[in-house]
Design a protein around this motif. Structure first.
Motif, mmCIF file in Angstrom:
data_model
loop_
_atom_site.group_PDB
_atom_site.id
_atom_site.type_symbol
_atom_site.label_atom_id
_atom_site.label_comp_id
_atom_site.label_asym_id
_atom_site.label_seq_id
_atom_site.Cartn_x
_atom_site.Cartn_y
_atom_site.Cartn_z
ATOM 1 N N GLN A 194 0.834 -1.213 0.000
ATOM 2 C CA GLN A 194 0.000 0.000 0.000
ATOM 3 C C GLN A 194 0.872 1.267 0.000
ATOM 4 O OE1 GLN A 194 -3.851 -0.100 0.843
ATOM 5 N NE2 GLN A 194 -3.499 1.769 -0.332
ATOM 6 N N LYS A 195 1.957 1.230 0.753
ATOM 7 C CA LYS A 195 2.839 2.416 0.816
ATOM 8 C C LYS A 195 3.436 2.724 -0.547
ATOM 9 C CE LYS A 195 4.255 2.406 5.607
ATOM 10 N NZ LYS A 195 4.994 1.515 6.480
ATOM 11 N N VAL A 196 3.854 1.671 -1.254
ATOM 12 C CA VAL A 196 4.451 1.868 -2.583
ATOM 13 C C VAL A 196 3.401 2.472 -3.532
ATOM 14 C CG1 VAL A 196 5.492 0.705 -4.580
ATOM 15 C CG2 VAL A 196 6.043 -0.065 -2.248
ATOM 16 N N LEU A 197 2.202 1.911 -3.487
ATOM 17 C CA LEU A 197 1.150 2.387 -4.395
ATOM 18 C C LEU A 197 0.813 3.852 -4.101
ATOM 19 C CD1 LEU A 197 -1.247 -0.713 -4.378
ATOM 20 C CD2 LEU A 197 0.654 -0.223 -5.926
ATOM 21 N N ASP A 198 0.712 4.180 -2.819
ATOM 22 C CA ASP A 198 0.390 5.567 -2.448
ATOM 23 C C ASP A 198 1.473 6.515 -2.970
ATOM 24 O OD1 ASP A 198 -1.834 4.638 -1.217
ATOM 25 O OD2 ASP A 198 -1.097 4.821 0.838
ATOM 26 N N ARG A 199 2.730 6.083 -2.804
ATOM 27 C CA ARG A 199 3.847 6.961 -3.202
ATOM 28 C C ARG A 199 3.825 7.250 -4.703
ATOM 29 N NH1 ARG A 199 8.573 4.604 -3.190
ATOM 30 N NH2 ARG A 199 8.019 3.286 -1.431
ATOM 31 N N HIS A 200 3.359 6.258 -5.492
ATOM 32 C CA HIS A 200 3.383 6.432 -6.952
ATOM 33 C C HIS A 200 2.010 6.794 -7.530
ATOM 34 C CE1 HIS A 200 7.527 5.112 -7.310
ATOM 35 N NE2 HIS A 200 7.256 4.057 -6.566
ATOM 36 N N ASP A 201 1.069 7.103 -6.654
ATOM 37 C CA ASP A 201 -0.280 7.451 -7.100
ATOM 38 C C ASP A 201 -0.872 6.369 -8.010
ATOM 39 O OD1 ASP A 201 -2.590 8.844 -7.413
ATOM 40 O OD2 ASP A 201 -1.790 10.339 -8.811
ATOM 41 N N ILE A 202 -0.794 5.135 -7.514
ATOM 42 C CA ILE A 202 -1.360 3.988 -8.240
ATOM 43 C C ILE A 202 -2.560 3.492 -7.438
ATOM 44 C CG2 ILE A 202 -0.884 1.579 -8.920
ATOM 45 C CD1 ILE A 202 2.066 2.462 -9.334
ATOM 46 N N LEU A 203 -3.688 3.304 -8.112
ATOM 47 C CA LEU A 203 -4.913 2.870 -7.423
ATOM 48 C C LEU A 203 -4.811 1.400 -7.012
ATOM 49 C CD1 LEU A 203 -7.390 4.461 -9.991
ATOM 50 C CD2 LEU A 203 -6.916 5.340 -7.685
#
Ligand code: PLP
Length: 455
Positions: A246-255
């Motif tokens: 989740q942290k990685v996705l949030d950082r890259h603005d990936i849903l």
């Protein structure tokens, strides 16, 4: 009444069965079972067998078979209003009531529910919404979808592409170009890495980071995953996995799309798998447990940040060009309402956690020490027994030996249905959520005796 032989003949000559070896079936070399009824966790067939269904059909008959409350709700709905569409603001009392019930149960941050027919079309809806979202936000290049090897998301064109199992790709010209796959969080199958489970989580996260770096975050729209890998082997994630992803996705603005077709509506002992693992999805895909398969119905649950953009999109572009004739079918909705009520009344979410955990832990005690059982794992009402040729070296059987299928056949003789998972010698269990401890013990003892017989 037709004889069994006549029905079997019509079956071989007329019926194109899904996920079946077509040649063997047509030649009469493959298994054929004509199911006639079901009650609780048992089904009956025309040959007079009564079988404990340790897989709830296809992980879907969550409240068990033969529930009169749901049958009556379906019949009443069919008499009152068999169908009306849901386009352009139309609806039925059943579809609106079910929408309210789903949203009352959905994880925090979800805004609306779209109803379809099954898990595959719900995932198609979700991918289309992701693309629409990025187009409205003016970033048309942000479109790729990351899925995991061994993930299962359906068998349509897009959903078959998302599925990370070769069987669903080969000779179908899949996956489509917009789909890219990353490492499956499946520790047991990576003995080559020789690392601890915690390090393996970090390894999966790094694989994802590397993929994003290679492709470019501005080309990637979403990540889709099942909270617990299902058809790819029934694999709960290693500790800390979803939090780190989740942290990685949030950082890259990936849903994040949480595919909860199996885990939605209670299977892990929480209403949704996202609750269980603290995931913060933008979209949830659900189907099976929504109606316990009494009628086909799926739900794509849309998070607030997406919903706001979808509204903006239609304000700018007009009506959203997405809908099925059978979206929010009143009969499916009536089944869903009666099913969710039963889940509440019978306390099935709690039972999935308590009896489910008892089930897979008892399984572990019963067969875990067998020399050909590498791992027994589970979460809630999901369990897998991983068969291996050599336990110490985590060496797997040659797939052509079909050891899993042989154990499953031996279990059938003992009156219990398990599933040989499609890749690898893995016995899969996903019983109805109403399973009792005595029934759980019956599955465990059939598994133990069958493994002893075959291996
Ligand atoms: N997603 C998951 C996690 C599934 O397990 C399945 C089916 O098993 C699907 C999607 C596809 O659902 P359906 O077969 O209803 O299209």
């Amino acid at each position: 009444m037709l004889t069994n032989d006549k029905l079997a003949e019509w079956d071989r000559e007329s019926f194109f069965h899904p996920s079946t070896h077509l040649g063997q079936f047509a030649r009469g070399e493959a298994a054929q079972r004509i199911v006639t009824g079901g009650e609780g966790v048992f089904i009956q067939d025309r040959d007079g067998n009564k079988l404990l269904d340790g897989f709830a059909g296809l992980y879907c008959v969550n409240v068990g078979y033969g529930r009169k409350e749901i049958a009556e709700a379906i019949a009443d709905q069919a008499r009152e209003l068999s169908y009306y569409h849901a386009y352009a603001g139309h609806g039925s009392e059943a579809s609106i009531t079910l929408a309210k019930m789903v949203m009352d149960r959905a994880p925090k941050g979800m805004a609306r529910v779209y109803f379809g027919l099954g898990g595959s079309d719900a995932n198609e809806t979700n991918i289309k919404l992701v693309w629409y979202y990025n187009n409205i936000l003016g970033r048309p290049e942000k479109k790729k979808i990351i899925s995991r090897w061994r993930g299962y998301h359906g068998s349509g064109l897009m959903t078959g592409s998302l599925t990370g199992l070769e069987l669903f790709h080969k000779k179908f010209d899949l996956p489509l170009a917009q789909v890219i796959h990353t490492e499956a969080p499946y520790y047991y199958r990576r003995p080559d890495l020789n690392m601890s489970e915690a390090d393996f989580t970090a390894h999966c996260v790094q694989s994802l980071e590397d993929l994003i770096a290679r492709e470019g975050a501005d080309t990637i729209a979403a990540f889709i995953g099942e909270p617990v890998l299902g058809t790819g082997g029934i694999v709960p994630p290693p500790a800390g996995y979803w939090e780190a992803i989740q942290k990685v996705l949030d950082r890259h603005d990936i849903l994040l799309i949480s595919d909860e077709v199996v885990t939605g509506f209670g299977r892990l002992g929480t209403m949704f798998g996202s609750d269980h693992y603290g995931m913060k999805p933008d979209l949830i895909t659900s189907a099976k447990g929504l109606t316990s398969a009494y009628a086909p119905l799926s739900a794509s649950i849309v998070g607030q940040r997406m919903w706001d953009v979808l509204v903006q999109g239609t304000d700018e572009n007009g009506v959203i060009g997405h809908g099925w004739t059978y979206s929010a079918h009143p009969i499916g909705a009536a089944a869903g309402i009666a099913n969710l009520k039963l889940i509440d009344e019978l306390g099935l979410v709690k039972n999935a956690g308590e009896t489910g955990n008892h089930f897979w832990q008892t399984m572990r005690e019963a067969v875990g020490d067998h020399p050909n059982v590498g791992e027994v794992r589970g979460e809630g009402m999901l369990c897998a027994v991983e068969l291996v040729a050599e336990k110490d070296k985590r060496q797997f059987f040659d797939a052509s030996e079909g050891k899993g299928a042989k154990v499953v056949a031996a279990m059938l003789k003992r009156g219990v249905i398990a599933r040989a998972m499609p890749q690898g010698d893995i016995l899969g269990f996903a019983p109805p959520l109403c399973l009792t401890r005595a029934e759980a013990d019956q599955i465990v003892s059939a598994t133990k005796d069958s493994i002893a017989e075959v291996l």
